[in-house]
Design a protein around this motif. Structure first.
Motif, PDB file in Angstrom:
ATOM      1  N   VAL A  21      -4.631  47.061 -18.626  1.00  0.00           N
ATOM      2  CA  VAL A  21      -5.667  47.661 -17.961  1.00  0.00           C
ATOM      3  C   VAL A  21      -7.091  47.652 -18.074  1.00  0.00           C
ATOM      4  N   GLN A  22      -7.798  47.754 -17.033  1.00  0.00           N
ATOM      5  CA  GLN A  22      -9.167  47.348 -17.038  1.00  0.00           C
ATOM      6  C   GLN A  22     -10.161  48.504 -17.446  1.00  0.00           C
ATOM      7  N   LYS A  23     -10.935  48.455 -18.081  1.00  0.00           N
ATOM      8  CA  LYS A  23     -11.939  49.595 -18.727  1.00  0.00           C
ATOM      9  C   LYS A  23     -13.051  49.646 -17.868  1.00  0.00           C
ATOM     10  N   ILE A  24     -13.970  50.444 -17.992  1.00  0.00           N
ATOM     11  CA  ILE A  24     -15.051  50.543 -17.447  1.00  0.00           C
ATOM     12  C   ILE A  24     -16.202  49.555 -17.681  1.00  0.00           C
ATOM     13  N   ASP A  25     -16.014  48.864 -19.002  1.00  0.00           N
ATOM     14  CA  ASP A  25     -16.747  47.701 -19.213  1.00  0.00           C
ATOM     15  C   ASP A  25     -16.386  46.432 -18.732  1.00  0.00           C
ATOM     16  N   THR A  26     -15.379  46.513 -17.901  1.00  0.00           N
ATOM     17  CA  THR A  26     -14.366  45.343 -17.316  1.00  0.00           C
ATOM     18  C   THR A  26     -13.631  44.685 -18.098  1.00  0.00           C
ATOM     19  N   SER A  27     -13.553  45.136 -19.703  1.00  0.00           N
ATOM     20  CA  SER A  27     -12.740  44.299 -20.555  1.00  0.00           C
ATOM     21  C   SER A  27     -11.388  44.958 -20.299  1.00  0.00           C
ATOM     22  N   TRP A  28     -10.079  44.093 -20.745  1.00  0.00           N
ATOM     23  CA  TRP A  28      -8.907  44.747 -20.587  1.00  0.00           C
ATOM     24  C   TRP A  28      -8.233  45.186 -22.015  1.00  0.00           C
ATOM     25  N   THR A  29      -7.356  46.068 -21.969  1.00  0.00           N
ATOM     26  CA  THR A  29      -6.617  46.677 -23.083  1.00  0.00           C
ATOM     27  C   THR A  29      -5.383  47.037 -22.679  1.00  0.00           C
ATOM     28  N   HIS A  30      -4.445  47.055 -23.763  1.00  0.00           N
ATOM     29  CA  HIS A  30      -2.837  47.390 -23.328  1.00  0.00           C
ATOM     30  C   HIS A  30      -2.980  48.827 -23.628  1.00  0.00           C
ATOM     31  N   ALA A  31      -2.025  49.593 -22.563  1.00  0.00           N
ATOM     32  CA  ALA A  31      -1.792  50.774 -22.601  1.00  0.00           C
ATOM     33  C   ALA A  31      -0.308  51.284 -21.883  1.00  0.00           C
ATOM     34  N   LYS A  32       0.099  52.219 -22.336  1.00  0.00           N
ATOM     35  CA  LYS A  32       1.380  52.772 -22.036  1.00  0.00           C
ATOM     36  C   LYS A  32       1.457  54.294 -21.939  1.00  0.00           C
ATOM     37  N   ILE A  33       2.625  54.789 -21.292  1.00  0.00           N
ATOM     38  CA  ILE A  33       2.827  56.081 -20.855  1.00  0.00           C
ATOM     39  C   ILE A  33       4.136  56.397 -20.873  1.00  0.00           C
ATOM     40  N   ASP A  34       4.511  57.532 -21.654  1.00  0.00           N
ATOM     41  CA  ASP A  34       6.114  58.054 -21.424  1.00  0.00           C
ATOM     42  C   ASP A  34       6.103  58.824 -20.228  1.00  0.00           C
ATOM     43  N   LEU A  35       6.854  58.123 -19.163  1.00  0.00           N
ATOM     44  CA  LEU A  35       7.180  58.905 -18.091  1.00  0.00           C
ATOM     45  C   LEU A  35       7.864  60.128 -18.058  1.00  0.00           C
ATOM     46  N   ASN A  36       8.869  59.996 -19.151  1.00  0.00           N
ATOM     47  CA  ASN A  36       9.916  61.278 -19.489  1.00  0.00           C
ATOM     48  C   ASN A  36       9.244  62.670 -19.695  1.00  0.00           C
ATOM     49  N   LYS A  37       7.878  62.386 -20.263  1.00  0.00           N
ATOM     50  CA  LYS A  37       7.258  63.645 -20.388  1.00  0.00           C
ATOM     51  C   LYS A  37       6.511  64.194 -19.123  1.00  0.00           C
ATOM     52  N   HIS A  38       6.550  63.450 -18.091  1.00  0.00           N
ATOM     53  CA  HIS A  38       6.020  63.844 -17.022  1.00  0.00           C
ATOM     54  C   HIS A  38       6.871  64.160 -15.821  1.00  0.00           C
ATOM     55  N   LEU A  39       7.857  63.739 -15.409  1.00  0.00           N
ATOM     56  CA  LEU A  39       8.777  63.759 -14.582  1.00  0.00           C
ATOM     57  C   LEU A  39       9.776  64.300 -14.649  1.00  0.00           C
ATOM     58  N   GLY A  40      10.597  65.166 -13.910  1.00  0.00           N
ATOM     59  CA  GLY A  40      11.871  65.595 -13.970  1.00  0.00           C
ATOM     60  C   GLY A  40      12.836  65.338 -13.146  1.00  0.00           C
ATOM     61  N   ASN A  41      14.049  65.830 -13.055  1.00  0.00           N
ATOM     62  CA  ASN A  41      15.223  65.617 -12.012  1.00  0.00           C
ATOM     63  C   ASN A  41      15.520  67.028 -11.406  1.00  0.00           C
ATOM     64  N   ASN A  42      15.366  67.027 -10.160  1.00  0.00           N
ATOM     65  CA  ASN A  42      15.711  68.068  -9.252  1.00  0.00           C
ATOM     66  C   ASN A  42      16.705  67.780  -8.521  1.00  0.00           C
ATOM     67  N   ASP A  43      18.355  67.915  -8.838  1.00  0.00           N
ATOM     68  CA  ASP A  43      19.469  67.694  -7.948  1.00  0.00           C
ATOM     69  C   ASP A  43      19.338  66.257  -7.764  1.00  0.00           C
ATOM     70  N   GLY A  44      19.055  65.318  -8.405  1.00  0.00           N
ATOM     71  CA  GLY A  44      19.206  64.049  -8.088  1.00  0.00           C
ATOM     72  C   GLY A  44      17.825  63.469  -7.605  1.00  0.00           C
ATOM     73  N   ALA A  45      16.667  64.075  -7.605  1.00  0.00           N
ATOM     74  CA  ALA A  45      15.267  63.781  -6.885  1.00  0.00           C
ATOM     75  C   ALA A  45      14.471  63.716  -7.895  1.00  0.00           C
ATOM     76  N   PHE A  46      13.253  62.992  -8.085  1.00  0.00           N
ATOM     77  CA  PHE A  46      12.249  63.069  -9.061  1.00  0.00           C
ATOM     78  C   PHE A  46      11.666  64.403  -8.898  1.00  0.00           C
ATOM     79  N   ASP A  47      10.997  64.853  -9.806  1.00  0.00           N
ATOM     80  CA  ASP A  47      10.053  66.038  -9.486  1.00  0.00           C
ATOM     81  C   ASP A  47       9.058  66.160 -10.608  1.00  0.00           C
ATOM     82  N   ILE A  48       8.086  66.124  -9.683  1.00  0.00           N
ATOM     83  CA  ILE A  48       6.677  66.008 -10.691  1.00  0.00           C
ATOM     84  C   ILE A  48       6.349  67.321 -11.312  1.00  0.00           C
ATOM     85  N   ASP A  49       7.144  68.772 -11.194  1.00  0.00           N
ATOM     86  CA  ASP A  49       6.763  69.716 -11.861  1.00  0.00           C
ATOM     87  C   ASP A  49       7.735  69.858 -13.012  1.00  0.00           C
TER      88      ASP A  49
END
Length: 619
Positions: A21-49
């Protein structure tokens, strides 16, 4: 929002999204995020809550398709639902080099689109918990009244004593404007900001009585804050007026490719027409993606060879990319709301004093983009004979499940062009022609097209770098013509005492004459086992042959022809040389970077440099 606009090489491993990902100073760095902590399952569909979607996903079903997360999720009955998708660009943001998950605001300024007013009814599409936009409407007569010629929150039936009702939208408000009758029977101008009380409540428009505590989000600040480097320019494209030209110029400066900048602007303008910066950002990502850029170059090649109808081909290919993206975002019935909004925007634009009536509706917005591109490429501009209005009308027709026969033949021609040229396969080797501007034995520098960055072999190493060109000998290559119409570039290093020289513990190996160390010659431009370009080859072999394919559509004012640089692999198939970071080049299976060749022995050398300096101001 739209993390992919400032990210590259994003991958999914399990439930972990990783990217450069690019930073404000235009340099690049590696980043990651655990999507399991932010998305759920509502009867077979993704749920952002919710959370924990990965725990109930069919093993092996999780994947990325572009920026969309795809998976088969378990339903309440224990069975797995068919594959569902959610576009991560709606929620994942790049916060100065860190990936973060941002749940959508309940403000209709950010999480709604295609708002239109029909009498006293507000209609639009609203972002739901599963990442899709759903049709919704609300009767404003049930929540707003007329009190002495002014709107009253919590009253009712304002439309019975008013006229000329309309919406006015800007970054900070969705205003209901009308002429309301006062107690004396006189109509007076009145307005009220609907975004203070009309909200997105789980994918539906709803009313809450404003008491001063509601801190609504403004989409202009959201875009600027959540899209580093280019966010401000993208936000400016949503404003009518002189901001457009400056925003287009800034995007052309930030992007290495005019095609990428074109995609960014087109996506933003479509989002502007639909009244949604979020949708615009996602379309900008789609239309500036590496896959779309490759298609754009094929379209340019087709135009140069009269392999179709230029304007119709571009409209169909770009339109299908827009359609595929919107089809994934829109729930059933949303296409009709989008069509109503698009018609309303065009009618308003045609009736405005600002519009150039030679251009139909939203096509007027593209004038700044066309002008900027024509300055860069006066020959065969990519948007020549292209109408955003016509394209979007046909996209919206498809979204309402109606055919568009005008696209059948252009899409067939495009598919045939891909099959015929096989640009990423070995059969494209027949297209390679040594540039006529290169003379065997002459010394050249290889320039990154549209900049003053040149390919440099660093003295005392085998490393290749892109450096600001200053005429140093470390940036010179002798052109050698080889068999089968290929070329080679013989590195001509500088004296190690030159101030531009760098040292390294990895010395040159012996050259063809047996000498070594600083000042050694005989190293060809090649690549190592990882595909990274080097200058360590002591003699030319088949896999080090170079191909240069001219692309006249990319020519810049005052500059020589633009070329796509290719390397012949061990299989003798060609692979494009691409810029993978600020100063590195690799041989890639796909993607292109344009180059130009500058003869440093020419008497006109200084004049060419001056011209390059002027061109670099555009970037």
């Amino acid at each position: 929002m739209a993390f992919s606009l400032t990210s590259k090489h994003y991958t999914l491993r399990g439930c972990i999204l990783s990217a450069m990902v690019q930073k404000i100073d235009t340099s690049w760095t590696h980043a990651k995020i655990d999507l399991n902590k932010h998305l759920g399952n509502n009867d077979g569909a993704f749920d952002i809550d919710g959370v924990g979607w990965y725990d109930s996903a069919e093993p092996g079903s999780c994947r990325l398709k572009g920026t969309s997360l795809c998976a088969e999720l378990r339903m309440r009955d224990g069975e797995y639902a068919p594959e569902v998708r959610i576009n991560l660009d709606l929620f994942v943001t790049n916060h100065d080099g860190s990936l973060r998950f941002r749940k959508p605001s309940w403000s209709i300024l950010v999480s709604s689109a295609c708002l239109v007013l029909e009498n006293a009814t507000l209609r639009g599409i609203v972002l739901g918990r599963d990442g899709q936009y759903y049709p919704s409407e609300i009767n404003l007569d049930e929540h707003y009244g007329n009190r002495g010629g002014a709107f009253e929150v919590g009253g009712g039936s304002f439309s019975l004593s008013g006229k000329d009702f309309r919406l006015q939208q800007d970054p900070e408000a969705v205003k209901l404007v009308a002429e309301l009758m006062d107690y004396g029977g006189v109509y007076r101008y009145a307005e009220i900001d609907l975004s203070k009380s009309i909200i997105n409540q789980n994918g539906q428009l709803a009313f809450i009585k404003y008491d001063g505590w509601f801190n609504k989000d403004h989409w202009a600040s959201v875009i600027t804050d959540e899209i580093p480097v280019i966010g401000k320019a993208i936000a400016s494209l949503y404003h009518a007026g002189s901001h457009e030209a400056n925003a287009v110029k800034e995007l052309l400066c930030q992007k290495n490719s005019p095609l990428a900048a074109t995609g960014l602007v087109l996506g933003s303008l479509i989002g502007r027409a639909l009244g949604s910066p979020a949708i615009g950002a996602i379309l900008s990502s789609t239309l500036s993606s590496p896959a779309m850029l490759a298609q754009g170059r094929i379209l340019n090649m087709m135009a140069a060879r009269d392999m179709g109808t230029c304007g119709e081909d571009k409209e169909a290919v770009l339109g299908m990319a827009v359609f595929d993206t919107l089809r994934e975002l829109f729930a059933s019935g949303a296409g009709a709301y989008a069509a109503a909004r698009f018609d309303a925007v065009n009618e308003a634009e045609l009736n405005s004093d600002r519009s150039d009536h030679r251009l139909y509706g939203v096509d007027f917005w593209m004038r700044s983009l066309r002008d900027a591109l024509l300055q860069l490429r006066p020959v065969n501009a990519f948007l020549e004979d292209f109408s955003m209005f016509t394209m979007m009308k046909r996209v919206l027709t498809l979204l309402q499940n109606q055919p568009v026969e005008q696209w059948h033949m252009p899409l067939h021609n495009f598919a045939s062009a891909i099959e015929a040229t096989k640009m990423l396969g070995s059969s494209y080797q027949a297209e390679v022609q040594p540039p006529e501007t290169l003379v065997p034995g002459q010394t050249y520098t290889i320039m990154l097209h549209g900049t003053r960055l040149a390919v440099t072999c660093v003295e005392g190493t085998s490393h290749v770098r892109l450096r600001q060109f200053g005429g140093w000998a470390t940036q010179r290559f002798q052109c050698v013509m080889l068999r089968e119409r290929h070329m080679g570039f013989l590195f001509n290093p500088s004296d190690s005492s030159h101030p531009s020289t760098q040292t390294d513990d990895d010395p040159f190996t012996a050259n063809e004459n047996g000498s070594s160390g600083a000042g050694a010659k005989g190293r060809y431009l090649g690549y190592d086992s990882t595909g990274t370009l080097t200058c360590k080859a002591t003699r030319q072999r088949g896999w080090e042959h170079v191909g240069a394919v001219a692309d006249d559509s990319q020519r810049l004012p005052g500059q020589e022809q633009a070329y796509m640089l290719w390397m012949a692999r061990g299989t003798d198939s060609l692979a494009p040389v691409s810029r993978v970071s600020g100063d590195k080049l690799r041989v890639m299976p796909a993607s292109f970077t344009y180059f130009s060749f500058l003869n440093v022995e020419s008497a006109e050398y200084s004049n060419v440099l001056n011209c390059l300096e002027r061109v670099s101001d555009l970037y």
